[in-house]
Design a protein around this motif. Structure first.
Motif, short mmCIF file in Angstrom:
data_model
loop_
_atom_site.label_atom_id
_atom_site.label_comp_id
_atom_site.label_asym_id
_atom_site.label_seq_id
_atom_site.Cartn_x
_atom_site.Cartn_y
_atom_site.Cartn_z
N GLN A 1 0.82 -1.21 0.00
CA GLN A 1 0.00 0.00 0.00
C GLN A 1 0.86 1.26 0.00
O GLN A 1 0.59 2.21 -0.76
CB GLN A 1 -0.92 0.00 1.21
N ASP A 2 1.89 1.28 0.82
CA ASP A 2 2.77 2.46 0.87
C ASP A 2 3.50 2.66 -0.46
O ASP A 2 3.68 3.79 -0.91
CB ASP A 2 3.79 2.31 2.00
N THR B 1 1.04 4.15 -2.96
CA THR B 1 0.78 5.55 -2.64
C THR B 1 1.90 6.44 -3.16
O THR B 1 1.65 7.52 -3.72
CB THR B 1 0.62 5.73 -1.12
N GLY C 1 -7.82 -4.19 -1.48
CA GLY C 1 -8.08 -3.24 -0.40
C GLY C 1 -6.92 -2.29 -0.19
O GLY C 1 -7.12 -1.10 0.07
N ALA C 2 -5.70 -2.82 -0.33
CA ALA C 2 -4.52 -1.97 -0.20
C ALA C 2 -4.48 -0.92 -1.31
O ALA C 2 -4.13 0.24 -1.08
CB ALA C 2 -3.25 -2.82 -0.23
N GLU D 1 -7.12 0.27 -2.93
CA GLU D 1 -8.20 1.23 -2.67
C GLU D 1 -7.78 2.23 -1.60
O GLU D 1 -8.05 3.44 -1.71
CB GLU D 1 -9.46 0.49 -2.25
N LYS D 2 -7.10 1.75 -0.56
CA LYS D 2 -6.64 2.65 0.50
C LYS D 2 -5.56 3.60 -0.02
O LYS D 2 -5.49 4.77 0.39
CB LYS D 2 -6.12 1.84 1.68
N ALA D 3 -4.71 3.09 -0.90
CA ALA D 3 -3.68 3.96 -1.49
C ALA D 3 -4.32 5.09 -2.29
O ALA D 3 -3.88 6.25 -2.21
CB ALA D 3 -2.74 3.14 -2.37
N ALA E 1 -7.30 6.30 -1.81
CA ALA E 1 -7.96 7.21 -0.87
C ALA E 1 -6.94 8.11 -0.19
O ALA E 1 -7.18 9.31 0.00
CB ALA E 1 -8.74 6.40 0.17
N ALA E 2 -5.80 7.55 0.19
CA ALA E 2 -4.75 8.35 0.83
C ALA E 2 -4.21 9.41 -0.11
O ALA E 2 -3.87 10.52 0.30
CB ALA E 2 -3.62 7.44 1.32
N TYR F 1 -10.06 4.76 -7.57
CA TYR F 1 -9.84 3.31 -7.56
C TYR F 1 -10.95 2.65 -8.38
O TYR F 1 -12.14 2.95 -8.19
CB TYR F 1 -9.85 2.77 -6.14
#
Length: 301
Positions: free
Chosen positions: A177-178, A181, A234-235, A237-239, A241-242, A248
């Motif tokens: 995820q990081d 991002t 999910g990772a 999608e979170k990336a 969003a961040a 996404y």
């Protein structure tokens, strides 16, 4: 995505496929990309790994051949549907997030850093990346089938990757995820005007049921494979969003009923057997590329 056994041997197989596939491409692409819109994007850039490049889907490109990049992958279908003014696809089989800014060593390559394709005037970017970071996808397809015979109804692969109660595959995905991002930040720096879409991965295993001749995983590992894919998506999608400026695109949900266990023509993703002029093992068919293109196009509408 990447498998140890597929990329170099796939490159040589493409040479044969190239000679026999030429007649298929024009009619296939036209049929798949019917409809269209008034052009709203002038420069579209597609970035990603083999779930973007489309290994063994006719017609292969040769720039370089080791990227196993198809002229009928979802970026090509999307570009045609959108009628973009110019379009650059630099996706490459085996790519991970590091290959956005570094050259990737492939057969008859290298493939330049994918970010080289971005321009200040680029106004649309799609990217599908993350599955190869920390060897997640390759670890699954190289290890799980070998463990099935010892415990066909259990979950030997999940147990293999669990150490001291920690699922090491899911732990790797958390770090992915990081990485993603950071990649999204790099896209915005190089193409500040672009609309950016982060494309998720379609499902491989069915929600229920088994097909060991196609997906040679132990029965308990089917549910775990879905858990891993959901965590990866999910990772992503979170990336997005961040990042705050990236959309996404979920393809896991829309691919329900199109897993590798389904009949040819319905399945979006191939199983364990390589199929020339169709799909590399554990990679999308043309039907999958068309499905992803349609889902992505719906987001852009």
């Amino acid at each position: 995505m990447r498998t140890r056994r597929s990329l170099s041997t796939t490159a040589s197989a493409i040479t044969v496929a190239l000679l026999t596939a030429v007649v298929l491409t024009a009619s296939t692409l036209t049929a798949a990309a019917t409809g269209g819109t008034t052009a709203t994007f002038r420069h579209y850039v597609a970035l990603g790994d083999s779930y973007t490049s489309g290994p063994l889907i006719p017609l292969p490109r040769l720039d370089p051949v080791g990227c196993v990049r198809s002229t009928s992958n979802y970026p090509a279908l999307l570009a045609h549907r959108l009628r973009v003014h110019s379009y650059t696809d630099v996706s490459c089989g085996g790519a991970d997030t590091g290959d956005m800014t570094s050259p990737q060593d492939v057969f008859l390559g290298p493939n330049p850093p994918q970010f080289n394709a971005l321009r200040p005037h680029t106004d649309l970017v799609t990217i599908g990346i993350g599955g190869n970071d920390y060897g997640v996808f390759g670890s699954l397809v190289d290890t799980c089938p070998q463990l099935r015979s010892g415990d066909p109804t259990g979950a030997p692969c999940r147990e293999h990757f669990t150490e001291d109660g920690v699922d090491t595959i899911l732990a790797r995905i958390a770090d992915t995820q990081d990485n993603v991002t950071e990649v999204l930040r790099g896209i915005h720096e190089r193409a500040p005007r672009a609309r950016v879409l982060l494309i998720g991965y379609p499902r491989i295993a069915p929600e229920v049921g088994y097909c060991p001749k196609v997906l040679p995983f132990a029965e308990g590992d089917y549910a775990w494979l879905n858990e891993v894919e959901k965590a990866l998506n999910g990772a992503l999608e979170k990336a997005a969003a961040a990042d705050g400026a990236t959309t996404y695109v979920d393809t896991f949900g829309p691919s329900l009923g199109h897993d590798a266990c389904q009949p040819r023509g319905t399945a979006w993703v191939n199983g364990q057997h390589r199929k020339l002029l169709a799909a590399a093992e554990y990679h999308p068919y043309f039907t999958g590329m068309r499905g992803v293109a349609e889902v992505t196009y719906a987001h852009l509408r």
